[in-house]
Design a protein around this motif. Structure first.
Motif, PDB file in Angstrom:
ATOM      1  N   ASN A 278       0.847  -1.184   0.000  1.00  0.00           N
ATOM      2  CA  ASN A 278       0.000   0.000   0.000  1.00  0.00           C
ATOM      3  C   ASN A 278       0.890   1.243   0.000  1.00  0.00           C
ATOM      4  O   ASN A 278       2.015   1.211   0.512  1.00  0.00           O
ATOM      5  CB  ASN A 278      -0.902  -0.013   1.238  1.00  0.00           C
ATOM      6  N   VAL A 279       0.386   2.343  -0.563  1.00  0.00           N
ATOM      7  CA  VAL A 279       1.147   3.583  -0.561  1.00  0.00           C
ATOM      8  C   VAL A 279       1.300   4.101   0.870  1.00  0.00           C
ATOM      9  O   VAL A 279       0.421   3.900   1.722  1.00  0.00           O
ATOM     10  CB  VAL A 279       0.442   4.634  -1.461  1.00  0.00           C
ATOM     11  N   ALA A 280       2.428   4.745   1.156  1.00  0.00           N
ATOM     12  CA  ALA A 280       2.675   5.316   2.484  1.00  0.00           C
ATOM     13  C   ALA A 280       1.981   6.667   2.605  1.00  0.00           C
ATOM     14  O   ALA A 280       2.065   7.505   1.692  1.00  0.00           O
ATOM     15  CB  ALA A 280       4.169   5.476   2.721  1.00  0.00           C
ATOM     16  N   MET A 281       1.287   6.896   3.727  1.00  0.00           N
ATOM     17  CA  MET A 281       0.543   8.137   3.955  1.00  0.00           C
ATOM     18  C   MET A 281       0.876   8.693   5.334  1.00  0.00           C
ATOM     19  O   MET A 281       1.041   7.928   6.289  1.00  0.00           O
ATOM     20  CB  MET A 281      -0.966   7.875   3.824  1.00  0.00           C
ATOM     21  N   TYR A 282       0.936  10.022   5.425  1.00  0.00           N
ATOM     22  CA  TYR A 282       1.389  10.682   6.647  1.00  0.00           C
ATOM     23  C   TYR A 282       0.522  11.895   6.985  1.00  0.00           C
ATOM     24  O   TYR A 282       0.106  12.648   6.093  1.00  0.00           O
ATOM     25  CB  TYR A 282       2.830  11.191   6.483  1.00  0.00           C
ATOM     26  N   LYS A 283       0.308  12.123   8.269  1.00  0.00           N
ATOM     27  CA  LYS A 283      -0.244  13.387   8.733  1.00  0.00           C
ATOM     28  C   LYS A 283       0.868  14.436   8.670  1.00  0.00           C
ATOM     29  O   LYS A 283       2.036  14.131   8.920  1.00  0.00           O
ATOM     30  CB  LYS A 283      -0.763  13.256  10.171  1.00  0.00           C
TER      31      LYS A 283
ATOM     32  N   GLY B 147      11.134  16.387  -1.032  1.00  0.00           N
ATOM     33  CA  GLY B 147      12.356  16.401  -0.235  1.00  0.00           C
ATOM     34  C   GLY B 147      12.142  16.182   1.247  1.00  0.00           C
ATOM     35  O   GLY B 147      11.326  15.344   1.639  1.00  0.00           O
ATOM     36  N   ASN B 148      12.833  16.945   2.070  1.00  0.00           N
ATOM     37  CA  ASN B 148      12.899  16.748   3.520  1.00  0.00           C
ATOM     38  C   ASN B 148      11.508  16.645   4.157  1.00  0.00           C
ATOM     39  O   ASN B 148      10.771  17.636   4.220  1.00  0.00           O
ATOM     40  CB  ASN B 148      13.666  17.917   4.144  1.00  0.00           C
ATOM     41  N   PRO B 149      11.142  15.468   4.680  1.00  0.00           N
ATOM     42  CA  PRO B 149       9.805  15.309   5.261  1.00  0.00           C
ATOM     43  C   PRO B 149       9.586  16.118   6.530  1.00  0.00           C
ATOM     44  O   PRO B 149       8.446  16.480   6.848  1.00  0.00           O
ATOM     45  CB  PRO B 149       9.720  13.806   5.538  1.00  0.00           C
ATOM     46  N   GLN B 150      10.662  16.436   7.242  1.00  0.00           N
ATOM     47  CA  GLN B 150      10.501  17.180   8.491  1.00  0.00           C
ATOM     48  C   GLN B 150       9.966  18.591   8.246  1.00  0.00           C
ATOM     49  O   GLN B 150       9.345  19.182   9.132  1.00  0.00           O
ATOM     50  CB  GLN B 150      11.831  17.232   9.246  1.00  0.00           C
ATOM     51  N   GLU B 151      10.156  19.114   7.046  1.00  0.00           N
ATOM     52  CA  GLU B 151       9.673  20.455   6.728  1.00  0.00           C
ATOM     53  C   GLU B 151       8.147  20.528   6.708  1.00  0.00           C
ATOM     54  O   GLU B 151       7.575  21.616   6.821  1.00  0.00           O
ATOM     55  CB  GLU B 151      10.234  20.915   5.376  1.00  0.00           C
ATOM     56  N   ILE B 152       7.483  19.372   6.557  1.00  0.00           N
ATOM     57  CA  ILE B 152       6.008  19.362   6.607  1.00  0.00           C
ATOM     58  C   ILE B 152       5.516  18.558   7.822  1.00  0.00           C
ATOM     59  O   ILE B 152       4.388  18.070   7.837  1.00  0.00           O
ATOM     60  CB  ILE B 152       5.383  18.840   5.299  1.00  0.00           C
TER      61      ILE B 152
ATOM     62  N   ILE C 212       6.681  15.700   9.267  1.00  0.00           N
ATOM     63  CA  ILE C 212       6.822  14.243   9.329  1.00  0.00           C
ATOM     64  C   ILE C 212       8.167  13.934   9.988  1.00  0.00           C
ATOM     65  O   ILE C 212       9.226  14.137   9.392  1.00  0.00           O
ATOM     66  CB  ILE C 212       6.747  13.608   7.925  1.00  0.00           C
ATOM     67  N   GLU C 213       8.122  13.448  11.200  1.00  0.00           N
ATOM     68  CA  GLU C 213       9.359  13.231  11.956  1.00  0.00           C
ATOM     69  C   GLU C 213      10.041  11.915  11.599  1.00  0.00           C
ATOM     70  O   GLU C 213      11.263  11.819  11.638  1.00  0.00           O
ATOM     71  CB  GLU C 213       9.067  13.276  13.462  1.00  0.00           C
ATOM     72  N   ASN C 214       9.263  10.898  11.261  1.00  0.00           N
ATOM     73  CA  ASN C 214       9.843   9.583  10.977  1.00  0.00           C
ATOM     74  C   ASN C 214       9.247   9.030   9.686  1.00  0.00           C
ATOM     75  O   ASN C 214       8.144   8.501   9.680  1.00  0.00           O
ATOM     76  CB  ASN C 214       9.584   8.628  12.143  1.00  0.00           C
TER      77      ASN C 214
END
Length: 255
Positions: A134-139, A187-192, A194-196
């Protein structure tokens, strides 16, 4: 296999998994079902947040057949449904006939699986499809525009691509503005927020190689995040990655 046959396989339980990559050129849709008393607020929320919540169709109260899917039944033709009561996930089921109410209003919401097919047609592999996941999804920390009782942060889907392919992928997805359109972040997920990156909130973790860049698109799971805050009496949605398949061709949504 045509879309109606796929829906029948889902209805009979022959297919129960994620629907990414199984419907060819047919549009897949996210699902949100609410009592009529919440329908206006939700529609306004969708209109104000059309990138994560692009509406394809609204079924009137009590209707369960989509005009865009012949012989369909919205109560049985999604592989898995999530049932939220007062903001809490209470059950995940393959059939919602026992939960159905005559005042239910159904919203079909555009899905990134449409532009996935366009990416595949361009000869570019998509990692989670290759891996059968499944595709990965993040808050995220990207706020939606509130409407009535609904508010909250945008949920995104993530696909990694080799650096030299990112611009091409962006251009392909920009052609589908009513199916989430181009990415909201690269790019960098932490900018939106997403910590991990290895721990998605929904879906499956997808490894990112050193020569790959994570690319993030607004996701139709956003309403499920909003409902956790709004806490309506009940909301029924698709389980992430388990979509409703229509008879519409993807090309009809190409800009």
């Amino acid at each position: 296999m045509n879309a109606e046959n796929i829906r029948m396989k889902i209805r009979t339980g022959e297919h129960s998994g994620p629907t990414s990559g199984i419907s060819g050129d047919k549009v897949q849709a996210n699902l949100a079902i609410l009592p009529k008393e919440y329908a206006f607020d939700f529609l306004l929320f969708a209109l104000r947040n059309s990138k994560p919540v692009p509406i394809i169709e609204v079924l009137e109260a009590g209707e369960f057949t989509s005009r865009y899917a012949q012989n369909s039944d919205i109560r049985t033709d999604v592989p898995l449904y999530n049932i939220y009561k007062k903001g809490k996930l209470t059950n995940t089921v393959s059939d919602i006939k026992d939960e159905w109410q005559d005042d239910f209003v159904t919203f079909l919401i555009g899905c990134s699986f449409t532009f996935e097919q366009a990416i595949l047609d361009a000869g570019i592999n998509i990692k989670h499809i290759d891996e059968g996941r499944n595709v990965a999804m993040y808050k995220t920390n990207i706020e939606t525009v509130p409407a009535g009782i609904f508010s909250g942060e945008t949920v995104v889907s993530m696909r990694p691509f080799k650096k030299e392919l990112v611009d091409k992928v962006i251009n392909i997805t920009n052609d589908f503005p009513n199916m989430h359109g181009g990415p909201v972040h690269v790019g960098n997920p932490q900018e939106i927020g997403i910590e991990n990156i290895d721990n998605p909130d929904y879906g499956d973790s997808i490894a990112i190689a050193e020569d790959e860049v994570p690319v993030f698109w607004a996701c139709g799971v956003t309403p499920q995040n909003a409902v956790l805050k709004a806490k309506p009496e009940i909301l029924i949605s698709h389980a992430p990655g388990h979509m409703f398949i229509t008879d519409i061709n993807n090309e009809e949504y190409k800009n």
